[in-house]
Write an enzyme that holds these catalytic residues in place. Structure first.
Site, PDB file in Angstrom:
ATOM      1  N   SER A 175       2.199  -4.955  -0.312  1.00 21.56           N
ATOM      2  CA  SER A 175       0.973  -4.357   0.045  1.00 21.56           C
ATOM      3  C   SER A 175       1.406  -3.371   1.027  1.00 21.56           C
ATOM      4  O   SER A 175       2.203  -2.421   0.734  1.00 21.56           O
ATOM      5  CB  SER A 175       0.167  -5.566   0.784  1.00 21.56           C
ATOM      6  OG  SER A 175      -1.178  -5.114   1.130  1.00 21.56           O
ATOM      7  N   ASP A 342      -5.159  -8.899  -9.317  1.00 17.73           N
ATOM      8  CA  ASP A 342      -4.989  -8.121  -8.001  1.00 17.73           C
ATOM      9  C   ASP A 342      -6.131  -7.303  -8.239  1.00 17.73           C
ATOM     10  O   ASP A 342      -6.252  -6.546  -9.317  1.00 17.73           O
ATOM     11  CB  ASP A 342      -3.884  -7.312  -7.639  1.00 17.73           C
ATOM     12  CG  ASP A 342      -3.870  -6.894  -6.148  1.00 17.73           C
ATOM     13  OD1 ASP A 342      -4.809  -6.664  -5.631  1.00 17.73           O
ATOM     14  OD2 ASP A 342      -2.774  -6.512  -5.603  1.00 17.73           O
ATOM     15  N   HIS A 372      -4.888 -10.362  -4.951  1.00 15.12           N
ATOM     16  CA  HIS A 372      -3.904  -9.775  -4.233  1.00 15.12           C
ATOM     17  C   HIS A 372      -2.766 -10.405  -3.271  1.00 15.12           C
ATOM     18  O   HIS A 372      -1.518 -10.258  -3.321  1.00 15.12           O
ATOM     19  CB  HIS A 372      -4.463  -8.618  -3.396  1.00 15.12           C
ATOM     20  CG  HIS A 372      -3.442  -7.672  -2.482  1.00 15.12           C
ATOM     21  ND1 HIS A 372      -2.607  -6.822  -3.227  1.00 15.12           N
ATOM     22  CD2 HIS A 372      -3.308  -7.608  -1.198  1.00 15.12           C
ATOM     23  CE1 HIS A 372      -1.845  -6.016  -2.164  1.00 15.12           C
ATOM     24  NE2 HIS A 372      -2.316  -6.695  -1.039  1.00 15.12           N
TER      25      HIS A 372
END
Length: 394
Positions: A175, A342, A372
């Site tokens: 991320s 995701d 995610h």
């Protein structure tokens, strides 16, 4: 630059300490904006021992609201009880990092630093401003400058210098951590041998920026926010909690929310009431309320804005030509992996990154129902990919 040892600690000796919070004073940091941020301190933790030639260093980059404690560790014998408990607590990538794990701390010297602008020990909006900014030493608050992902890398480069790390054997993150890992490989290519970008992309998309703006406005519109100068009064916990609810929906898949919660009420109270304010809650609402309460109890609202803006600004090609031209600066090995479920960082965006990298780089996949957050949850899959690609035996 000065490295500050844990309180009461002696100079480094034969007893290894893992997962203990330390601080490095890296001085003035010149930001992309031209602002010179004075007196910068970075909080960090380490695991393992740095090889004499510095060849075994691994940098792990945390996500948006992450901290330095990526894995459990151990404090020195005789350390204060709170320091021992903090070191021994489980980390957010527990099982991926540690003795015998894919990132084996008996082999690798692992470093995890709190991003500048954060609230886990690094200089941020809640830190006392230096005398030249505020003679009374009040928190930076609204005066804290914007930080970019590149600024974060420059701060970490100074930390690497302080630790004696000439080059990282691997920089890895998921991320926002993946954005920082990617920026390391392009900004300082001679200091990165391998880079793992997990559930991240080359630049924040319009949709990701839109989600970020909604989170920021939730904080800024809280009456207790007071323009960012709230440290002498109540914190804007309602706004921060709402920001977390918005974000957390994007972190989980629709399928997971359906299977875990569906339309089930929380408790015995019916969700149909005489008035909307009198109805009960759905289980998914209770879940989001819990996530909001947890974050509001551990994170600073101003820091949330700073790191969220940094992620919104992410564009590895900014000022460097095309994406292919920007990535051509890098000279490392690559692992690019997406989470198949995701809906925040789409697998297609990882495809775009992999296709633009020098050489032949195949996008890998983490299979997860969780969305995610699968990059945090599917540790065994990620560990297998790391060992197969960028952490092969030399």
């Amino acid at each position: 630059m000065t490295v500050v040892l844990p309180r009461g600690a002696a100079a480094p000796g034969p007893v290894r300490e893992d997962g203990v919070l330390r601080h490095a004073e890296i001085g003035t940091l010149e930001l992309e904006s031209g602002f010179r941020l004075p007196g910068v301190r970075l909080a960090y933790e380490t695991w393992g021992t740095l090889a004499p030639d510095g060849s075994n260093a691994v940098l792990v980059e945390h996500a948006l609201t992450g901290d330095t404690h990526v894995a459990s560790g151990r404090a020195r014998p005789g350390a204060p009880a709170d320091e021992q408990r903090a070191a021994e607590a489980g980390g957010w990538w527990e099982g991926l990092v540690g003795p015998g794990a894919a990132i084996d701390t008996d082999r690798w010297f692992v470093v995890c630093a709190n991003i500048v602008g954060g609230c886990y020990g690094s200089t941020g909006p809640a830190s006392p401003a230096p005398p030249e900014v505020d003679p009374e030493g009040r928190p930076w608050g609204s005066r804290f400058p914007m930080i970019t992902i590149r600024d974060a890398v420059r701060a970490e480069e100074a930390l690497a210098d302080a630790l004696g790390v000439g080059a990282w054997r691997l920089v890895i993150g998921g991320s926002m951590g993946g954005a920082r890992a990617l920026e390391w490989a392009v900004t300082v290519p001679d200091r990165v041998r391998a880079c793992a970008v997990i559930a991240a992309c080359a630049q924040s998309s319009a949709e990701q920026i839109a989600w970020g703006q909604a989170q920021n406005l939730a904080i800024r519109q809280d009456p207790d926010f007071r323009g960012g100068d709230y440290y002498d009064g109540p914190a804007p916990v309602a706004g921060l909690g709402l920001a977390r609810r918005i974000a957390h929906v994007t972190y989980r898949s629709a399928a997971e929310l359906h299977h875990r919660f569906g339309r089930t009420p929380q408790g015995e109270r019916d969700v149909i009431g005489a008035r909307p304010a009198e109805r009960g809650r759905y289980q998914v609402e209770s879940y989001l309320d819990h996530q909001a309460s947890k974050l509001a109890g551990r994170f600073d609202a101003n820091s949330y804005l700073v790191v969220n803006e940094a992620l919104m600004s992410h564009d590895v090609a900014r000022g460097r030509g095309t994406l292919e031209e920007a990535l051509a600066r890098a000279s490392c090995e690559w692992l690019v992996a997406a989470v198949d479920s995701d809906r925040l960082y789409l697998p297609h965006e990882s495809d775009v990154l992999a296709a633009a990298l020098p050489g032949e780089v195949r996008r890998r996949t983490l299979t997860s129902p969780s969305g995610h957050d699968g990059f945090l949850i599917e540790g065994p899959q990620l560990g297998k990919l790391l060992v197969e690609t960028v952490l092969r035996e030399d």
